[in-house]
Design a protein around this motif. Structure first.
Motif, mmCIF file in Angstrom:
data_model
loop_
_atom_site.group_PDB
_atom_site.id
_atom_site.type_symbol
_atom_site.label_atom_id
_atom_site.label_comp_id
_atom_site.label_asym_id
_atom_site.label_seq_id
_atom_site.Cartn_x
_atom_site.Cartn_y
_atom_site.Cartn_z
ATOM 1 N N ARG A 137 0.890 9.242 -6.220
ATOM 2 C CA ARG A 137 1.992 8.557 -5.560
ATOM 3 C C ARG A 137 1.567 7.118 -5.303
ATOM 4 N NH1 ARG A 137 2.519 10.706 0.614
ATOM 5 N NH2 ARG A 137 3.896 8.898 0.667
ATOM 6 N N ARG A 138 2.533 6.262 -5.064
ATOM 7 C CA ARG A 138 2.222 4.852 -4.886
ATOM 8 C C ARG A 138 1.409 4.628 -3.615
ATOM 9 N NH1 ARG A 138 6.189 -0.207 -6.135
ATOM 10 N NH2 ARG A 138 4.697 -1.854 -5.649
ATOM 11 N N VAL A 139 0.337 3.853 -3.732
ATOM 12 C CA VAL A 139 -0.518 3.516 -2.592
ATOM 13 C C VAL A 139 -0.515 2.003 -2.425
ATOM 14 C CG1 VAL A 139 -2.815 3.652 -1.576
ATOM 15 C CG2 VAL A 139 -2.003 5.494 -3.080
ATOM 16 N N ALA A 140 -0.170 1.528 -1.239
ATOM 17 C CA ALA A 140 -0.146 0.093 -0.954
ATOM 18 C C ALA A 140 -1.473 -0.339 -0.337
ATOM 19 C CB ALA A 140 0.999 -0.231 0.002
ATOM 20 N N PHE A 141 -2.075 -1.349 -0.913
ATOM 21 C CA PHE A 141 -3.267 -1.985 -0.368
ATOM 22 C C PHE A 141 -2.938 -3.443 -0.074
ATOM 23 C CE2 PHE A 141 -5.714 1.499 -2.214
ATOM 24 C CZ PHE A 141 -6.768 1.640 -1.321
ATOM 25 N N LEU A 142 -3.549 -3.995 0.944
ATOM 26 C CA LEU A 142 -3.411 -5.418 1.201
ATOM 27 C C LEU A 142 -4.388 -6.176 0.312
ATOM 28 C CD1 LEU A 142 -3.120 -5.558 5.089
ATOM 29 C CD2 LEU A 142 -1.295 -5.457 3.396
ATOM 30 N N ALA A 143 -3.966 -7.317 -0.189
ATOM 31 C CA ALA A 143 -4.822 -8.133 -1.045
ATOM 32 C C ALA A 143 -4.698 -9.595 -0.622
ATOM 33 C CB ALA A 143 -4.415 -7.975 -2.514
ATOM 34 N N LYS A 144 -5.744 -10.355 -0.877
ATOM 35 C CA LYS A 144 -5.713 -11.776 -0.552
ATOM 36 C C LYS A 144 -4.532 -12.444 -1.239
ATOM 37 C CE LYS A 144 -10.753 -12.281 -0.142
ATOM 38 N NZ LYS A 144 -11.930 -12.989 -0.694
ATOM 39 N N ALA A 145 -3.866 -13.321 -0.517
ATOM 40 C CA ALA A 145 -2.706 -14.010 -1.072
ATOM 41 C C ALA A 145 -3.076 -14.829 -2.306
ATOM 42 C CB ALA A 145 -2.082 -14.911 -0.012
ATOM 43 N N GLU A 146 -4.351 -15.257 -2.392
ATOM 44 C CA GLU A 146 -4.780 -16.060 -3.535
ATOM 45 C C GLU A 146 -4.622 -15.315 -4.858
ATOM 46 O OE1 GLU A 146 -8.188 -16.410 -0.720
ATOM 47 O OE2 GLU A 146 -6.098 -15.877 -0.313
ATOM 48 N N TYR A 147 -4.707 -13.971 -4.797
ATOM 49 C CA TYR A 147 -4.578 -13.188 -6.019
ATOM 50 C C TYR A 147 -3.169 -13.298 -6.612
ATOM 51 C CZ TYR A 147 -8.961 -10.902 -4.592
ATOM 52 O OH TYR A 147 -10.259 -10.640 -4.218
ATOM 53 N N PHE A 148 -2.215 -13.701 -5.808
ATOM 54 C CA PHE A 148 -0.833 -13.790 -6.265
ATOM 55 C C PHE A 148 -0.417 -15.232 -6.547
ATOM 56 C CE2 PHE A 148 -1.231 -9.795 -4.162
ATOM 57 C CZ PHE A 148 -0.341 -8.937 -4.787
ATOM 58 N N GLU A 149 -1.381 -16.139 -6.457
ATOM 59 C CA GLU A 149 -1.095 -17.540 -6.679
ATOM 60 C C GLU A 149 -1.547 -17.970 -8.073
ATOM 61 O OE1 GLU A 149 -3.182 -19.364 -3.479
ATOM 62 O OE2 GLU A 149 -1.798 -18.651 -1.936
ATOM 63 N N GLY A 150 -1.274 -19.174 -8.424
ATOM 64 C CA GLY A 150 -1.658 -19.667 -9.740
ATOM 65 C C GLY A 150 -0.429 -19.937 -10.592
ATOM 66 N N THR A 151 -0.614 -20.765 -11.580
ATOM 67 C CA THR A 151 0.497 -21.145 -12.446
ATOM 68 C C THR A 151 0.233 -20.693 -13.877
ATOM 69 O OG1 THR A 151 -0.531 -23.301 -12.856
ATOM 70 C CG2 THR A 151 1.017 -23.147 -11.013
ATOM 71 N N GLY A 152 1.251 -20.839 -14.691
ATOM 72 C CA GLY A 152 1.109 -20.525 -16.097
ATOM 73 C C GLY A 152 1.028 -19.035 -16.370
ATOM 74 N N LEU A 153 0.631 -18.712 -17.582
ATOM 75 C CA LEU A 153 0.566 -17.318 -18.022
ATOM 76 C C LEU A 153 -0.431 -16.512 -17.212
ATOM 77 C CD1 LEU A 153 1.483 -15.187 -20.056
ATOM 78 C CD2 LEU A 153 -0.320 -15.985 -21.605
#
Length: 224
Positions: free
Chosen positions: A57-73
């Protein structure tokens, strides 16, 4: 489940089984529905990928916001991957970030979801199991959700701290029996109750992982 999550599991699940060669024990201990807290030891960055790909089943973990940042591909690929395995971005570098993390966790549990947490606060640099911080006790008592302890073995060898890519190494993932702390809900000595719950969870994790117990807090937790 979202389409992205299903896609990541469809592709990542078989790939993970080839790469991790996981020995999985006690998977039946995870409730198939309803709120549940998965409390695990923390040896490697890859832990937050291993558990979501193994649990049915789906498990939610917290992750650093930096992992979701960045540009391009590359930036889009990172966001798609971390979001696809159930990670939720959060700023964790101050007290407000810590409070926001607990609120997010409560939201997941309130909606009947599964939330993953590392009570040690950060990855172990020496392989020992460190003392748990009371966030897991707070969550267990506030949400009244059962806690399933998790023992990870070998993830530190598959992807050591500082390594960018995982290695080919077999791991073991053990899920303990659900722990019910409803008897502690409503106690006047709230702080002591949270500490007792946390210590009980860490004792269960210790039994599953077989790690040497450090008996102190992980000094790297605040830095990370």
């Amino acid at each position: 489940m979202s389409v992205l999550y299903q896609a990541v599991r469809a592709v990542g699940g078989p790939a993970a089984r080839l790469l991790f060669r996981p020995r999985v024990e006690g998977l039946h201990n995870i409730p198939r529905t309803g709120p549940v807290i998965l409390a695990s030891n923390h040896l490697s960055f890859i832990d937050s990928v291993v558990i979501p790909l193994i649990v049915p089943r789906r498990v939610a973990f917290l992750a650093k916001a930096e992992y979701f940042e960045g540009t391009g591909l590359r930036g889009r690929a990172k966001r798609a991957f971390f979001g696809g395995v159930g990670n939720i971005p959060v700023q964790r570098n101050d007290q407000r970030g810590a409070l926001a993390s607990l609120e997010i966790a409560m939201g997941v549990l309130h909606d009947g979801g599964a939330f993953g947490i590392y009570p040690e606060g950060s990855r172990s640099r020496d392989g020992r199991l460190y003392r748990g911080r009371t966030g897991v006790g707070w969550l267990a008592l506030a949400s009244k959700a059962p806690v399933v302890p998790v023992g990870l073995i070998g993830t530190d060898r598959m992807q050591p701290v500082g390594s960018n890519l995982p290695r080919y190494h077999r791991i073991t993932v053990r899920f303990g029996e659900p722990m019910d702390f409803s008897a502690h809900v409503g106690r006047r000595d709230v702080g002591k109750a949270r500490r007792e719950v946390t210590d009980a969870v860490m004792s269960a994790i210790h039994e599953l992982s077989g790690q040497e117990y450090a008996g102190v807090f992980n000094e790297h937790a605040t830095a990370e």
